[in-house]
Scaffold this active site. Structure first.
Site, short mmCIF file in Angstrom:
data_model
loop_
_atom_site.label_atom_id
_atom_site.label_comp_id
_atom_site.label_asym_id
_atom_site.label_seq_id
_atom_site.Cartn_x
_atom_site.Cartn_y
_atom_site.Cartn_z
N SER A 198 -8.60 -0.50 6.73
CA SER A 198 -8.56 -1.42 7.71
C SER A 198 -7.24 -1.34 8.29
O SER A 198 -7.17 -2.06 9.30
CB SER A 198 -9.35 -2.60 7.34
OG SER A 198 -8.39 -3.21 6.31
N GLY A 217 -15.87 -13.54 0.58
CA GLY A 217 -16.06 -12.04 0.37
C GLY A 217 -15.82 -11.92 -1.39
O GLY A 217 -14.86 -11.24 -2.00
N LYS A 275 0.79 -1.23 0.10
CA LYS A 275 -0.06 -0.05 0.02
C LYS A 275 0.77 1.43 -0.11
O LYS A 275 0.39 2.49 -0.58
CB LYS A 275 -1.04 -0.04 1.36
CG LYS A 275 -2.17 -1.02 1.25
CD LYS A 275 -3.16 -0.83 0.28
CE LYS A 275 -4.41 -1.34 0.43
NZ LYS A 275 -5.44 -1.01 -0.50
N SER A 303 1.00 -9.63 -0.51
CA SER A 303 0.64 -8.08 -0.33
C SER A 303 1.14 -7.52 0.90
O SER A 303 1.40 -6.49 0.96
CB SER A 303 -1.04 -7.92 -0.50
OG SER A 303 -1.54 -8.98 0.47
N GLU A 339 -9.84 -13.78 -4.31
CA GLU A 339 -10.61 -13.22 -3.04
C GLU A 339 -10.80 -14.38 -2.01
O GLU A 339 -10.88 -15.47 -2.20
CB GLU A 339 -11.87 -12.63 -3.72
CG GLU A 339 -11.97 -11.55 -4.54
CD GLU A 339 -13.18 -11.49 -5.19
OE1 GLU A 339 -13.63 -10.27 -4.65
OE2 GLU A 339 -14.05 -12.07 -5.34
N ASP A 361 -16.95 -10.36 -4.16
CA ASP A 361 -17.83 -9.65 -4.70
C ASP A 361 -17.01 -9.11 -6.16
O ASP A 361 -17.84 -8.88 -7.05
CB ASP A 361 -17.76 -8.37 -4.01
CG ASP A 361 -16.27 -7.82 -3.62
OD1 ASP A 361 -16.10 -6.74 -4.31
OD2 ASP A 361 -16.06 -8.18 -2.50
#
Length: 285
Positions: A44, A174, A19, A270, A170, A176
């Site tokens: 989060s 979750g 990030k 990640s 995913e 989506d």
């Protein structure tokens, strides 16, 4: 399995996750007037820490909206970088509404965790570095929450290794992104119950969905149990700490098994920001 697997270990990145790439790029693109008014972000944990550190480096005031049940280590780190933290109930309140209100009150810029061109561009440098270091790949597996890392990875792959198949991964609870890909439009779900807190997003973003829909090979899902097994593998075989979300890509690779035989496979790990108590409990489960 019979494949050569190359890991891009973003758990060694500043703040412990990919990030920082997107956050620093987005804040660096702000002009002097915008920097003076400050920024507001919502996350989060990993984007929260990334914006907090980038803001400190660039001399920008930052307010971070975080769920009250965020891992304590991530909340403490965010405060430690000098940012103000505002908490909310992720199951009852909307973090984007809170961030917009705070930004309007202060005239600050909102730096979203994934749905922003400058954030996506920054995140894409992780995959770009992987391609530069190891050469062409047959397949690349990338964790998927809001889609910033996957979108950036897709753009890097298209530019550097067009033949590479890129998969988003995913949590099964979750999915989506998978549903959105199948339906051809953004699908919004309830907050998923999963140990992969970095992938507890309810929907893809407008920018990320368009890139993913156009470029992704497929979106796969894995269970929390598979994530725990990968955490154990990283800890015992590779001697590194990886958070549950960071295990999504490798869990999918393991599930593919012989289907990847003979391939050169890339996995973007990640991040490694996991609460010590939670980490120990998951490994002991």
């Amino acid at each position: 399995m019979g494949a050569r697997v190359f890991f891009k270990c973003e758990n060694f990145q500043r703040t412990g996750a990919f990030k920082f790439r997107g956050a620093f790029n987005a804040l660096s693109c702000l002009d002097s007037a915008a920097r003076a008014r400050g920024v507001v972000a919502f996350s989060s944990g990993n984007h929260a820490q990334a914006v907090a550190l980038a803001a400190r480096i660039l001399g920008i005031q930052a307010i971070i909206v975080m769920p009250e049940d965020a891992p304590p280590s991530k909340m403490q780190a965010t405060r430690g970088y000098g940012s103000q933290v505002v908490t909310y109930d992720r199951y009852r309140e909307n973090r984007e509404d809170i961030a917009q209100r705070l930004a309007q009150e202060r005239g600050a810029a909102v730096i979203p965790p994934y749905d922003h061109p400058d954030v996506i561009a920054g995140q894409g440098t992780a995959a770009a570095e992987l391609f530069e270091h190891v050469g062409s790949l047959d397949s690349l597996f990338v964790c998927l929450g809001g889609g910033g890392l996957l979108s950036g990875s897709l753009l890097s792959a298209k530019r550097l290794t067009p033949s590479c198949k890129v998969y988003g991964v995913e949590p099964a609870s979750g999915n989506d992104g998978q549903l959105s890909l199948r339906h051809g439009s953004i699908v919004r779900i309830e907050v998923p119950k999963t140990i992969a807190d970095g992938a507890q997003t309810q929907s893809l973003g407008r920018h990320t969905f368009e890139i993913i829909r156009r470029e992704v090979t497929d979106i796969l899902t894995v269970s929390d149990a598979e994530l725990i097994e990968c955490m154990r593998f990283f800890a015992t075989r590779m001697k590194i700490v990886v958070e549950p979300t960071g295990c999504l890509g490798f869990a999918a690779v393991r599930a593919q098994g012989e289907g990847l035989k003979g391939q050169r496979v890339g996995v973007v790990v990640s991040g490694g920001n996991v609460d010590v108590a939670q980490y120990a409990a998951l490994l002991a489960a």
